[in-house]
Design an enzyme around this catalytic site. Sequence first.
Site, short mmCIF file in Angstrom:
data_model
loop_
_atom_site.label_atom_id
_atom_site.label_comp_id
_atom_site.label_asym_id
_atom_site.label_seq_id
_atom_site.Cartn_x
_atom_site.Cartn_y
_atom_site.Cartn_z
CB CYS A 1 -31.32 -32.13 -31.11
SG CYS A 1 -32.66 -31.17 -31.73
CD GLU B 1 -38.44 -34.85 -32.80
OE1 GLU B 1 -37.38 -35.25 -33.34
OE2 GLU B 1 -39.51 -34.76 -33.41
C1 UN1 Z 1 -33.38 -28.82 -30.53
O1 UN1 Z 1 -32.17 -28.63 -30.52
O2 UN1 Z 1 -33.90 -29.62 -29.72
O3 UN1 Z 1 -33.55 -26.60 -36.04
C2 UN1 Z 1 -34.32 -28.09 -31.40
C3 UN1 Z 1 -33.12 -26.04 -35.02
C4 UN1 Z 1 -34.13 -25.41 -34.09
C5 UN1 Z 1 -34.67 -26.39 -33.13
C6 UN1 Z 1 -33.66 -27.21 -32.41
N1 UN1 Z 1 -35.20 -24.87 -34.87
O4 UN1 Z 1 -31.94 -25.96 -34.77
#
Ligand code: UN1
Length: 501
Positions: free
Chosen positions: A288, A254
Amino acid sequence: MSVILSVFERCGIPATEYAGGTLSVFSPIDGSEIARLHETALDDMPGIIARSQSAFKAWRKVPAPVRGELVRLWGEELRAAKADIGYIVSVEVGKIIEEGLGEVQEAIDICDLAVGQSRQLFGKTIVSERPGHRIMEQYHPLGPVAVITAFNFPAAVFAWNAAIALVCGDPVIFKPSEKSPLSGIATFRALERAIQRFGQAPEGLVQLVIGTMPHGDALVSSPDIPLVSATGSTRMGRAVGPKVAERFGRRILELGGNNAMVITPEADLDMALRAILFGAVGTAGQRCTTLRRVIVHEAVKDVLLEKVLRAYANLAIGNPLERGVLVGPLIDAGAFAMFEQAVAQAQDQGGTLLTGGTRANVEQFPGGYYVTPAIIDMPAQTDVVRHETFAPVLYILTYSEGIEQAVEIHNDVPQGLSSCIFSNNMREVEFFISESGSDCGMANVNIGPNGAEIGGAFGGEKETGGDRETGSDAWKYYMRRTTNTINYSSALPLAQGINFG
Ligand code: UN1
């Protein structure tokens, strides 16, 4: 900050563990050191991996619904510790309390999902071309899973992987980010308490590795770890991916996102505004899934910007532990340098800084890196826009034609994690989520790109890595599939009609 020490103790992290070691952990709130952890000796890595392998031999034989019971208990422990772990997340990552608690809730949710999944690890039955034959698929446990997480979701991303891996019959070795290991440890300790109550887990079923890159490398390179799940930058993915591939291991990567919102002339702008705020400045731009680009039609651009700028002017920036604050600090000086650099580069590349882009003065905490979230109007999608800066920098891009043009701009970046459209026009919406629309792993309608629920598969395409975790059928990554052809006749016909003597 001394209150954090009693929270550590309550979470099963005693002074012998948080003091006296070599790995310093800082709170981004004021830059102070909150712990000195003992690093795992690199010499211990082979032993840890070997223990995981022996735990696998026992754990794979435990019926999946029984494995699910362990994860159910973990969910209970997390519920009981939610306030404490959420607090550690806030102190260690700088998230506002609301988001720290939300992160623990995400860990609880995935436990619930995994418990149900433990009764649903099913394959298909397929008809055979031969009489008296049957074909079926089975999913079997895969083996030890290494979980290497990023600083920004230290509890949830560990739980996403561990809860699913455990019900799938896989032991887990967890290496939290060296920037936020304490939240990970607290989440891990809740799992250890669940293991104690469960009473029948093999030794070494879950193990914790505290360390840095070389520790991660030992996990990534080991042929005894069939699956590596790593979250982080594209740079990290470029290092991890080939190493795992070289030994024919599996990976879940990821990596970076460059998530956008398309706003068409038929959008509900007030809804879009709220989604922009949570999307672009929530977690101080360090998800992310953070909203990094708005692609707005020229017909509604001015009205939208006026609303957004008014809201940005009233953003409460400061101590994330204080109610009412919406924007906490960046994780460290390095993150701040990237922020400053992006803001400068964007202006060099023709952008107009509409607001923010500076270090925010939070008098109470001169040692914290607080910033005023930036909005930059860009004439085009230049290099800096195509690059993920892990900070609250929002680029505004304008389109003047139809939805096709917006999608073209949208897809013209190397990353492909999350995306969204705001429109009440079903033609635009359906186009955006169609095969010719957004090329991301997640494409939302009238909600922002971030804050995904765990029920859907989470992940993205292109430089984001191409893999999926959490819900839907992501569990299949954690298992090996066997295809079984069963002959219950007394003849031995060959497939494809081959007559072999
Ligand atoms: C991340 O930033 O690595 O969708 C995960 C989202 C959260 C997860 C983020 N449920 O923003």
